[in-house]
Design a protein around this motif. Structure first.
Motif, PDB file in Angstrom:
ATOM      1  N   LYS A   1       0.854  -1.192   0.000  1.00  0.00           N
ATOM      2  CA  LYS A   1       0.000   0.000   0.000  1.00  0.00           C
ATOM      3  C   LYS A   1       0.884   1.232   0.000  1.00  0.00           C
ATOM      4  CE  LYS A   1      -3.720   2.377   2.493  1.00  0.00           C
ATOM      5  NZ  LYS A   1      -4.630   2.345   3.662  1.00  0.00           N
ATOM      6  N   LEU A   2       0.529   2.203  -0.832  1.00  0.00           N
ATOM      7  CA  LEU A   2       1.274   3.453  -0.940  1.00  0.00           C
ATOM      8  C   LEU A   2       0.423   4.595  -0.402  1.00  0.00           C
ATOM      9  CD1 LEU A   2       3.698   5.145  -1.977  1.00  0.00           C
ATOM     10  CD2 LEU A   2       2.531   5.235  -4.197  1.00  0.00           C
ATOM     11  N   ALA A   3       0.981   5.355   0.542  1.00  0.00           N
ATOM     12  CA  ALA A   3       0.275   6.514   1.109  1.00  0.00           C
ATOM     13  C   ALA A   3       0.637   7.776   0.340  1.00  0.00           C
ATOM     14  CB  ALA A   3       0.630   6.669   2.586  1.00  0.00           C
ATOM     15  N   SER A   4      -0.134   8.819   0.537  1.00  0.00           N
ATOM     16  CA  SER A   4       0.092  10.063  -0.188  1.00  0.00           C
ATOM     17  C   SER A   4       1.420  10.708   0.157  1.00  0.00           C
ATOM     18  CB  SER A   4      -1.053  11.043   0.094  1.00  0.00           C
ATOM     19  OG  SER A   4      -1.135  11.325   1.488  1.00  0.00           O
ATOM     20  N   ASP A   5       1.969  10.413   1.341  1.00  0.00           N
ATOM     21  CA  ASP A   5       3.249  11.002   1.726  1.00  0.00           C
ATOM     22  C   ASP A   5       4.440  10.187   1.233  1.00  0.00           C
ATOM     23  OD1 ASP A   5       3.171   8.774   3.355  1.00  0.00           O
ATOM     24  OD2 ASP A   5       3.254   9.880   5.246  1.00  0.00           O
ATOM     25  N   GLY A   6       4.169   9.122   0.468  1.00  0.00           N
ATOM     26  CA  GLY A   6       5.247   8.338  -0.105  1.00  0.00           C
ATOM     27  C   GLY A   6       5.687   7.155   0.744  1.00  0.00           C
ATOM     28  N   THR A   7       5.053   6.941   1.876  1.00  0.00           N
ATOM     29  CA  THR A   7       5.407   5.783   2.699  1.00  0.00           C
ATOM     30  C   THR A   7       4.642   4.554   2.214  1.00  0.00           C
ATOM     31  OG1 THR A   7       3.690   6.333   4.324  1.00  0.00           O
ATOM     32  CG2 THR A   7       5.911   7.207   4.704  1.00  0.00           C
ATOM     33  N   THR A   8       5.255   3.394   2.378  1.00  0.00           N
ATOM     34  CA  THR A   8       4.625   2.147   1.967  1.00  0.00           C
ATOM     35  C   THR A   8       4.432   1.232   3.181  1.00  0.00           C
ATOM     36  OG1 THR A   8       6.762   1.122   1.453  1.00  0.00           O
ATOM     37  CG2 THR A   8       5.615   2.257  -0.346  1.00  0.00           C
ATOM     38  N   SER A   9       3.464   0.333   3.063  1.00  0.00           N
ATOM     39  CA  SER A   9       3.199  -0.650   4.107  1.00  0.00           C
ATOM     40  C   SER A   9       2.693  -1.927   3.447  1.00  0.00           C
ATOM     41  CB  SER A   9       2.167  -0.121   5.107  1.00  0.00           C
ATOM     42  OG  SER A   9       0.958   0.211   4.457  1.00  0.00           O
ATOM     43  N   THR A  10       2.665  -3.008   4.205  1.00  0.00           N
ATOM     44  CA  THR A  10       2.188  -4.302   3.693  1.00  0.00           C
ATOM     45  C   THR A  10       0.828  -4.606   4.290  1.00  0.00           C
ATOM     46  OG1 THR A  10       4.458  -5.110   3.461  1.00  0.00           O
ATOM     47  CG2 THR A  10       2.696  -6.749   3.493  1.00  0.00           C
ATOM     48  N   LEU A  11      -0.141  -4.890   3.428  1.00  0.00           N
ATOM     49  CA  LEU A  11      -1.504  -5.168   3.870  1.00  0.00           C
ATOM     50  C   LEU A  11      -1.657  -6.639   4.260  1.00  0.00           C
ATOM     51  CD1 LEU A  11      -3.558  -3.237   1.142  1.00  0.00           C
ATOM     52  CD2 LEU A  11      -3.039  -2.489   3.472  1.00  0.00           C
ATOM     53  N   ASP A  12      -2.318  -6.882   5.364  1.00  0.00           N
ATOM     54  CA  ASP A  12      -2.653  -8.253   5.742  1.00  0.00           C
ATOM     55  C   ASP A  12      -3.873  -8.751   4.968  1.00  0.00           C
ATOM     56  OD1 ASP A  12      -0.576  -8.410   7.613  1.00  0.00           O
ATOM     57  OD2 ASP A  12      -1.818  -7.477   9.169  1.00  0.00           O
ATOM     58  N   ASN A  13      -4.819  -7.847   4.747  1.00  0.00           N
ATOM     59  CA  ASN A  13      -6.053  -8.194   4.043  1.00  0.00           C
ATOM     60  C   ASN A  13      -6.312  -7.171   2.936  1.00  0.00           C
ATOM     61  OD1 ASN A  13      -7.026 -10.477   5.775  1.00  0.00           O
ATOM     62  ND2 ASN A  13      -6.979  -8.851   7.342  1.00  0.00           N
ATOM     63  N   PRO A  14      -5.757  -7.375   1.760  1.00  0.00           N
ATOM     64  CA  PRO A  14      -5.969  -6.423   0.669  1.00  0.00           C
ATOM     65  C   PRO A  14      -7.426  -6.414   0.224  1.00  0.00           C
ATOM     66  CG  PRO A  14      -4.905  -8.408  -0.141  1.00  0.00           C
ATOM     67  CD  PRO A  14      -4.927  -8.523   1.354  1.00  0.00           C
ATOM     68  N   PRO A  15      -7.869  -5.357  -0.453  1.00  0.00           N
ATOM     69  CA  PRO A  15      -9.273  -5.265  -0.887  1.00  0.00           C
ATOM     70  C   PRO A  15      -9.709  -6.377  -1.829  1.00  0.00           C
ATOM     71  CG  PRO A  15      -8.209  -3.120  -0.975  1.00  0.00           C
ATOM     72  CD  PRO A  15      -7.118  -4.112  -0.707  1.00  0.00           C
ATOM     73  N   ALA A  16      -8.757  -6.997  -2.535  1.00  0.00           N
ATOM     74  CA  ALA A  16      -9.085  -8.100  -3.445  1.00  0.00           C
ATOM     75  C   ALA A  16      -7.853  -8.986  -3.598  1.00  0.00           C
ATOM     76  CB  ALA A  16      -9.546  -7.570  -4.794  1.00  0.00           C
ATOM     77  N   ASP A  17      -8.087 -10.198  -3.983  1.00  0.00           N
ATOM     78  CA  ASP A  17      -6.993 -11.154  -4.173  1.00  0.00           C
ATOM     79  C   ASP A  17      -6.453 -10.999  -5.592  1.00  0.00           C
ATOM     80  OD1 ASP A  17      -5.198 -13.190  -3.968  1.00  0.00           O
ATOM     81  OD2 ASP A  17      -6.670 -14.807  -4.113  1.00  0.00           O
ATOM     82  N   VAL A  18      -5.362 -10.270  -5.724  1.00  0.00           N
ATOM     83  CA  VAL A  18      -4.747  -9.981  -7.022  1.00  0.00           C
ATOM     84  C   VAL A  18      -3.302 -10.455  -6.972  1.00  0.00           C
ATOM     85  CG1 VAL A  18      -4.111  -8.195  -8.687  1.00  0.00           C
ATOM     86  CG2 VAL A  18      -6.241  -7.979  -7.372  1.00  0.00           C
ATOM     87  N   ALA A  19      -2.897 -11.200  -7.983  1.00  0.00           N
ATOM     88  CA  ALA A  19      -1.530 -11.715  -8.036  1.00  0.00           C
ATOM     89  C   ALA A  19      -0.812 -11.170  -9.266  1.00  0.00           C
ATOM     90  CB  ALA A  19      -1.535 -13.238  -8.076  1.00  0.00           C
ATOM     91  N   PHE A  20       0.509 -11.123  -9.195  1.00  0.00           N
ATOM     92  CA  PHE A  20       1.298 -10.718 -10.346  1.00  0.00           C
ATOM     93  C   PHE A  20       1.276 -11.820 -11.399  1.00  0.00           C
ATOM     94  CE2 PHE A  20       3.436  -8.169  -6.965  1.00  0.00           C
ATOM     95  CZ  PHE A  20       3.141  -6.912  -7.487  1.00  0.00           C
ATOM     96  N   ALA A  21       1.085 -11.404 -12.676  1.00  0.00           N
ATOM     97  CA  ALA A  21       0.951 -12.376 -13.759  1.00  0.00           C
ATOM     98  C   ALA A  21       2.103 -12.325 -14.749  1.00  0.00           C
ATOM     99  CB  ALA A  21      -0.362 -12.156 -14.509  1.00  0.00           C
ATOM    100  N   TYR A  22       2.819 -11.206 -14.806  1.00  0.00           N
ATOM    101  CA  TYR A  22       3.874 -11.066 -15.824  1.00  0.00           C
ATOM    102  C   TYR A  22       4.965 -10.161 -15.282  1.00  0.00           C
ATOM    103  CZ  TYR A  22       6.197  -9.854 -20.229  1.00  0.00           C
ATOM    104  OH  TYR A  22       7.124  -9.665 -21.218  1.00  0.00           O
ATOM    105  N   TYR A  23       6.215 -10.579 -15.528  1.00  0.00           N
ATOM    106  CA  TYR A  23       7.364  -9.740 -15.147  1.00  0.00           C
ATOM    107  C   TYR A  23       7.950  -9.133 -16.407  1.00  0.00           C
ATOM    108  CZ  TYR A  23      11.900  -8.215 -13.365  1.00  0.00           C
ATOM    109  OH  TYR A  23      12.998  -7.461 -13.028  1.00  0.00           O
ATOM    110  N   ASP A  24       7.934  -7.817 -16.490  1.00  0.00           N
ATOM    111  CA  ASP A  24       8.518  -7.099 -17.631  1.00  0.00           C
ATOM    112  C   ASP A  24       9.940  -6.697 -17.259  1.00  0.00           C
ATOM    113  OD1 ASP A  24       9.145  -5.597 -19.811  1.00  0.00           O
ATOM    114  OD2 ASP A  24       7.585  -4.089 -19.546  1.00  0.00           O
ATOM    115  N   GLY A  25      10.903  -7.382 -17.819  1.00  0.00           N
ATOM    116  CA  GLY A  25      12.289  -7.124 -17.466  1.00  0.00           C
ATOM    117  C   GLY A  25      12.876  -5.883 -18.105  1.00  0.00           C
ATOM    118  N   THR A  26      12.133  -5.212 -18.994  1.00  0.00           N
ATOM    119  CA  THR A  26      12.673  -4.026 -19.660  1.00  0.00           C
ATOM    120  C   THR A  26      13.060  -2.960 -18.646  1.00  0.00           C
ATOM    121  OG1 THR A  26      11.296  -4.468 -21.600  1.00  0.00           O
ATOM    122  CG2 THR A  26      12.223  -2.246 -21.395  1.00  0.00           C
ATOM    123  N   LEU A  27      12.143  -2.638 -17.762  1.00  0.00           N
ATOM    124  CA  LEU A  27      12.424  -1.666 -16.701  1.00  0.00           C
ATOM    125  C   LEU A  27      12.379  -2.303 -15.315  1.00  0.00           C
ATOM    126  CD1 LEU A  27      10.405   1.408 -18.071  1.00  0.00           C
ATOM    127  CD2 LEU A  27      12.859   0.994 -18.216  1.00  0.00           C
TER     128      LEU A  27
END
Length: 578
Positions: A183-209
């Protein structure tokens, strides 16, 4: 505390905040249109139709890729374009551009989607393949409502998490199959959610950037009628859950920045609208303060001349004939925003850089800032000299009190006058290229103040024109007259005042960065009433750019109330000649 920094100490408690209505103020003045996409040069109408026509969207069930219509179109400088500028077409979601009409028309890359996300995140206005102009990154929410949305990260926030600009430390490793939890806050800090709003997983890694793409975005990209690299581009940040406000209601959505789009995922939406492209095209226009003039009589100039929207807007703000200002820009820079004249003068309007530095302007080559400074100076010279020809002559020879600027070539003033006349001949009286007809009551000279004669026709020969714009005001309770006078006395003790300063007899106090404590200004309200005010405070160096971009005058509450003006009204500012 320095003698010019007192204003900064109190800036946060102005009723009309110079932060919330900053140089990136989501300008509601912007005049944008619903122009059918077939207005654009080929093949843009076909590209749009394949993605966003009624038939295409009904068949696919997708959300918008570009948007329903063209919001504005103009020309902007680009180094690699054959004549130095390119045609650009703004949609809600993006900008389409034709950089070189001489290239292969059959190539999908003949018309491209602009790299607006990069510009807004880094504060770099692209003017060529490897050329850009520095400015402030976009302090605009990447998703949700543009105002009253303090929890949403901005483009500037996302700029801290990109690899663009040499920030290679932000590259990530392959996380395909892992759940999106950051999770990204407006002040630029990040945190890890225990219960995200939906179950979304990464599907593709783009190695270009070096970034992972969530499955909801990857499926949406795969469903587009064009290669995703063309429509979206490579991801330039990771994916984040963020808090935002949508239609006044709090929400949690996922966002990810790509080269050419922002993608958002809201699990609470109907299926068709769960993944959407953000309104990057509209956000970009707000960031750059681009607006097509309200009067159709000026559309031809704003559309045809490079940075025409910026030039016409700056002219109207300062009571300058837009055709004059376009002629001066043509002579000063050839519409090259990075042009330099004799080293000292630079930018679209050839502003003296020492003057910009002295005024604390952070990004003097930003076309909007440079043009507004030039328009303000030209308006002042016009009202001192009585004609545009004389104002142009003095504009190109103008010096500060110390005479410290290098003089530009003598021919520039005559060239500017000739260019002005050519601009008027080519564009004045021409129909709107958008097919919009003037109303019966359309003002043929909208750059003149709507509630008074032209500045050079003022009844009082003892006053000269300073400028015109909105009035900010100090708080009623936090800045009563007594406190304004205390601030004034502090400045006097620092030597930051005229010798014969006096308190204002009516308790009417004001602030303008070009005047010092004790000087007096003459204000004209929209209803024609006039008021004198006394300078009581200064503008902090770090606030100057925002101040000049947004205000014509800053007043205390008593004066604001006496003028009886609603917010956003234009105030004329004049000063004694002697």
């Amino acid at each position: 505390m320095t003698r010019r920094s007192l204003h900064a100490a109190f800036a946060l408690i102005l009723i009309v905040s110079l932060v919330s209505i900053s140089a990136q103020s989501f300008d509601t003045r912007a005049q944008d249109f619903d122009v059918p996409p077939d207005f654009a040069d080929d093949p843009i109408p076909d590209i749009w139709a394949d993605a966003d026509s009624d038939a295409a969207r009904q068949a696919s069930g997708r959300s918008w890729i570009w948007g329903p219509s063209i919001r504005s179109a103009t020309h902007e400088p680009y180094v690699e374009s054959p004549d130095g500028n390119r045609a650009v077409y703004y949609f809600d979601k993006a900008r389409m551009e034709i950089n070189n009409p001489g290239e292969d028309w059959d190539s999908i890359w003949y018309a491209t989607s602009g790299l607006l996300i990069r510009e807004m995140m880094l504060g770099q206005i692209q003017v060529g393949d490897s050329e850009s102009i520095d400015t402030e990154p976009a302090d605009i929410p990447v998703t949700g409502d543009l105002i009253d949305n303090p929890d949403s990260p901005t483009y500037a926030t996302l700029g801290q998490f990109t690899v663009l600009g040499g920030q290679d430390e932000n590259r990530t490793t392959d996380q395909v199959g892992e759940t999106v939890l950051t999770k990204l806050a407006s002040d630029g800090t990040t945190s890890t959610l225990d219960n995200p709003p939906a179950d979304v997983a990464f599907a593709y890694y783009d190695g270009t950037l070096g970034f992972n793409i969530p499955d909801v975005f990857w499926d949406w990209m795969d469903d587009q009628p064009f290669d995703w690299r063309y429509i979206i581009g490579h991801p330039v940040t990771g994916a984040f859950w963020v808090d935002t406000v949508i239609g006044g209601e709090p929400a949690q959505v996922m966002v990810q920045a790509f080269e050419r789009r922002i993608l958002t995922y809201n699990p609470e939406n109907d299926a068709q609208w769960q993944v959407e492209a953000g309104n990057a095209g509209l956000h970009y226009r707000s960031w750059r303060q681009l607006s097509m003039p309200e009067s159709p009589r000026l559309h031809a100039l704003a559309y045809s001349v490079p940075y025409g929207e910026i030039i016409v807007d700056a002219a109207i703000r300062n009571g300058v004939d837009p055709f004059v200002l376009a002629g001066v820009a043509s002579a000063a820079s050839g519409f090259d925003p990075k042009a330099r004249i004799n080293g000292d003068r630079a930018g679209l309007l050839g502003i003296p850089m020492p003057m910009a530095e002295d005024r604390g302007v952070d990004y003097p080559l930003d076309p909007t800032v440079n043009t507004r400074m030039g328009a303000n100076l030209l308006a002042m010279l016009h009202n001192q000299n009585g004609s545009w020809e004389a104002a142009i002559e003095e504009y190109f020879s103008w010096q500060d009190a110390a005479g410290s600027f290098d003089a530009p070539p003598a021919h520039l003033s005559s060239q500017a006058i000739a260019e002005w006349q050519e601009m008027s001949s080519n564009y004045e009286g021409q129909p709107s290229p958008f097919g919009i007809e003037p109303d019966e009551d359309d003002d043929p000279t909208p750059w003149l103040p709507p509630f008074s004669d032209a500045p050079d026709a003022d009844d009082d020969p003892d006053l000269y024109w300073v400028g015109a714009g909105r009035a900010a005001h100090y708080g009623q309770e936090t800045f009563p007259v007594e406190r304004m006078e205390h601030i004034m006395q502090l400045h006097v003790s620092w030597g930051n005042a005229i010798d014969d300063w006096e308190f204002d007899p009516n308790g009417y106090y004001c602030v303008h960065p070009d005047f010092i404590i004790g000087e007096r200004l003459h204000l004209t309200a929209p209803n024609g009433e006039t008021f004198w005010c006394t300078i009581a405070d200064s503008v902090a160096q770090q606030d100057l750019t925002n101040w000049r971009a947004n205000w014509g005058i800053e007043v205390n509450w008593d004066l604001f109330e006496a003028m009886g003006i609603p917010y956003e009204q234009r105030i004329e500012v004049r000063a004694p000649r002697n």
